[in-house]
Design a protein around this motif. Sequence first.
Motif, PDB file in Angstrom:
ATOM      1  N   ASN A 109       0.810  -1.237  -0.246  1.00 27.38           N
ATOM      2  CA  ASN A 109      -0.008  -0.104   0.073  1.00 27.38           C
ATOM      3  C   ASN A 109       0.981   1.303  -0.081  1.00 27.38           C
ATOM      4  O   ASN A 109       0.637   2.227   0.622  1.00 27.38           O
ATOM      5  CB  ASN A 109      -1.095   0.017   1.374  1.00 27.38           C
ATOM      6  CG  ASN A 109      -2.157  -0.910   0.740  1.00 27.38           C
ATOM      7  OD1 ASN A 109      -1.959  -1.985   1.150  1.00 27.38           O
ATOM      8  ND2 ASN A 109      -3.155  -0.343   0.126  1.00 27.38           N
ATOM      9  N   GLN A 136       1.914   4.825  -0.924  1.00 28.29           N
ATOM     10  CA  GLN A 136       1.188   6.214  -1.380  1.00 28.29           C
ATOM     11  C   GLN A 136       2.060   7.364  -1.003  1.00 28.29           C
ATOM     12  O   GLN A 136       3.024   7.201  -0.280  1.00 28.29           O
ATOM     13  CB  GLN A 136      -0.124   6.233  -0.653  1.00 28.29           C
ATOM     14  CG  GLN A 136      -0.065   6.661   0.898  1.00 28.29           C
ATOM     15  CD  GLN A 136      -1.480   6.835   1.304  1.00 28.29           C
ATOM     16  OE1 GLN A 136      -2.162   5.987   1.730  1.00 28.29           O
ATOM     17  NE2 GLN A 136      -1.794   8.181   1.592  1.00 28.29           N
ATOM     18  N   LEU A 178       1.786  10.500   1.065  1.00 23.34           N
ATOM     19  CA  LEU A 178       1.000  10.849   1.911  1.00 23.34           C
ATOM     20  C   LEU A 178       1.654  12.576   2.253  1.00 23.34           C
ATOM     21  O   LEU A 178       2.891  12.519   2.804  1.00 23.34           O
ATOM     22  CB  LEU A 178       1.002  10.084   3.311  1.00 23.34           C
ATOM     23  CG  LEU A 178       0.310  10.749   4.476  1.00 23.34           C
ATOM     24  CD1 LEU A 178      -1.106  10.580   4.043  1.00 23.34           C
ATOM     25  CD2 LEU A 178       0.413   9.446   5.546  1.00 23.34           C
ATOM     26  N   TYR A 226       4.179   3.829   3.440  1.00 24.30           N
ATOM     27  CA  TYR A 226       3.678   2.246   3.081  1.00 24.30           C
ATOM     28  C   TYR A 226       3.656   1.734   4.387  1.00 24.30           C
ATOM     29  O   TYR A 226       4.331   1.987   5.306  1.00 24.30           O
ATOM     30  CB  TYR A 226       4.529   1.682   2.038  1.00 24.30           C
ATOM     31  CG  TYR A 226       6.153   1.644   2.425  1.00 24.30           C
ATOM     32  CD1 TYR A 226       6.344   0.400   3.230  1.00 24.30           C
ATOM     33  CD2 TYR A 226       6.997   2.383   1.916  1.00 24.30           C
ATOM     34  CE1 TYR A 226       7.985   0.322   3.547  1.00 24.30           C
ATOM     35  CE2 TYR A 226       8.450   2.312   2.565  1.00 24.30           C
ATOM     36  CZ  TYR A 226       8.809   1.078   3.093  1.00 24.30           C
ATOM     37  OH  TYR A 226      10.083   1.079   3.377  1.00 24.30           O
ATOM     38  N   HIS A 244      -5.375  -5.794   3.165  1.00 19.50           N
ATOM     39  CA  HIS A 244      -5.066  -5.348   1.898  1.00 19.50           C
ATOM     40  C   HIS A 244      -5.210  -6.194   0.709  1.00 19.50           C
ATOM     41  O   HIS A 244      -5.151  -7.256   0.824  1.00 19.50           O
ATOM     42  CB  HIS A 244      -3.456  -4.738   2.259  1.00 19.50           C
ATOM     43  CG  HIS A 244      -2.380  -5.760   2.278  1.00 19.50           C
ATOM     44  ND1 HIS A 244      -2.402  -6.404   3.645  1.00 19.50           N
ATOM     45  CD2 HIS A 244      -1.510  -6.338   1.528  1.00 19.50           C
ATOM     46  CE1 HIS A 244      -1.403  -7.240   3.559  1.00 19.50           C
ATOM     47  NE2 HIS A 244      -1.069  -7.247   2.456  1.00 19.50           N
ATOM     48  N   PRO A 297      -6.904  -0.471   2.811  1.00 18.49           N
ATOM     49  CA  PRO A 297      -6.660   0.706   3.443  1.00 18.49           C
ATOM     50  C   PRO A 297      -7.325   1.824   2.366  1.00 18.49           C
ATOM     51  O   PRO A 297      -7.157   1.492   1.097  1.00 18.49           O
ATOM     52  CB  PRO A 297      -5.088   1.012   3.345  1.00 18.49           C
ATOM     53  CG  PRO A 297      -4.795  -0.307   3.634  1.00 18.49           C
ATOM     54  CD  PRO A 297      -5.766  -1.371   2.892  1.00 18.49           C
ATOM     55  N   HIS A 355      -6.754   5.647   0.935  1.00 11.50           N
ATOM     56  CA  HIS A 355      -5.803   6.760   0.686  1.00 11.50           C
ATOM     57  C   HIS A 355      -6.244   7.927   0.363  1.00 11.50           C
ATOM     58  O   HIS A 355      -7.153   8.143  -0.644  1.00 11.50           O
ATOM     59  CB  HIS A 355      -4.737   6.245  -0.376  1.00 11.50           C
ATOM     60  CG  HIS A 355      -4.062   4.951  -0.249  1.00 11.50           C
ATOM     61  ND1 HIS A 355      -3.093   4.740  -0.288  1.00 11.50           N
ATOM     62  CD2 HIS A 355      -4.808   3.633  -0.076  1.00 11.50           C
ATOM     63  CE1 HIS A 355      -2.813   3.321  -0.170  1.00 11.50           C
ATOM     64  NE2 HIS A 355      -3.751   2.850  -0.110  1.00 11.50           N
ATOM     65  N   VAL A 395      -4.517   8.490   5.733  1.00  8.14           N
ATOM     66  CA  VAL A 395      -4.526   6.984   5.371  1.00  8.14           C
ATOM     67  C   VAL A 395      -5.351   6.408   6.435  1.00  8.14           C
ATOM     68  O   VAL A 395      -5.252   6.454   7.616  1.00  8.14           O
ATOM     69  CB  VAL A 395      -3.238   6.226   5.101  1.00  8.14           C
ATOM     70  CG1 VAL A 395      -2.519   6.252   6.498  1.00  8.14           C
ATOM     71  CG2 VAL A 395      -3.732   4.731   4.594  1.00  8.14           C
ATOM     72  N   SER A 396      -6.659   5.690   5.973  1.00 12.26           N
ATOM     73  CA  SER A 396      -7.584   5.016   7.138  1.00 12.26           C
ATOM     74  C   SER A 396      -7.338   3.513   6.787  1.00 12.26           C
ATOM     75  O   SER A 396      -7.361   3.073   5.574  1.00 12.26           O
ATOM     76  CB  SER A 396      -8.830   5.570   7.064  1.00 12.26           C
ATOM     77  OG  SER A 396      -9.495   5.207   5.994  1.00 12.26           O
ATOM     78  N   PHE A 397      -7.532   2.657   7.883  1.00 12.36           N
ATOM     79  CA  PHE A 397      -7.187   1.223   7.684  1.00 12.36           C
ATOM     80  C   PHE A 397      -7.808   0.730   8.727  1.00 12.36           C
ATOM     81  O   PHE A 397      -8.143   1.167   9.885  1.00 12.36           O
ATOM     82  CB  PHE A 397      -5.834   0.960   7.393  1.00 12.36           C
ATOM     83  CG  PHE A 397      -5.118   1.321   8.485  1.00 12.36           C
ATOM     84  CD1 PHE A 397      -4.544   0.505   9.361  1.00 12.36           C
ATOM     85  CD2 PHE A 397      -4.256   2.624   8.825  1.00 12.36           C
ATOM     86  CE1 PHE A 397      -3.720   0.702  10.481  1.00 12.36           C
ATOM     87  CE2 PHE A 397      -3.528   3.013   9.609  1.00 12.36           C
ATOM     88  CZ  PHE A 397      -3.306   2.175  10.531  1.00 12.36           C
ATOM     89  N   GLU A 412      -7.030   5.882  11.878  1.00 14.81           N
ATOM     90  CA  GLU A 412      -6.689   7.231  11.093  1.00 14.81           C
ATOM     91  C   GLU A 412      -5.380   7.975  11.330  1.00 14.81           C
ATOM     92  O   GLU A 412      -5.220   8.152  12.328  1.00 14.81           O
ATOM     93  CB  GLU A 412      -7.645   8.344  10.821  1.00 14.81           C
ATOM     94  CG  GLU A 412      -9.077   7.747  10.415  1.00 14.81           C
ATOM     95  CD  GLU A 412     -10.280   8.585  10.398  1.00 14.81           C
ATOM     96  OE1 GLU A 412      -9.819   9.702  11.008  1.00 14.81           O
ATOM     97  OE2 GLU A 412     -11.298   8.325   9.893  1.00 14.81           O
ATOM     98  N   GLY A 436      -2.642  10.828   9.835  1.00 16.17           N
ATOM     99  CA  GLY A 436      -2.464  11.977   9.006  1.00 16.17           C
ATOM    100  C   GLY A 436      -1.674  12.789   9.335  1.00 16.17           C
ATOM    101  O   GLY A 436      -1.063  12.792  10.300  1.00 16.17           O
TER     102      GLY A 436
END
Length: 86
Positions: free
Chosen positions: A13, A15, A17, A23, A49, A60, A62, A67-69, A81, A83
Amino acid sequence: SMNKRFGYDESFNFQILAGKPFYFYKKDGRIGFYFDGQHVQAEFSEVPHYACCSGAARNPFHFQNLVSFFASNNEGNYYVELGVYE
């Protein structure tokens, strides 16, 4: 590979951010995450995932600064979350 370089069992995952790389990784049965040059080992054993179909709702999510998961460990299941807030 990041897995070989850092000894991860798995990394996933990726990304951007808040303009920086983020990741998740799994190492020695525990979930961690990498953000802005720092490795953080969390107390989770699983983050769902890459699921498809109905299971994809637990992947998750994005966002530009978040990122929330979902995660779990021996104690239970969690919604998290992470952030960057200015």
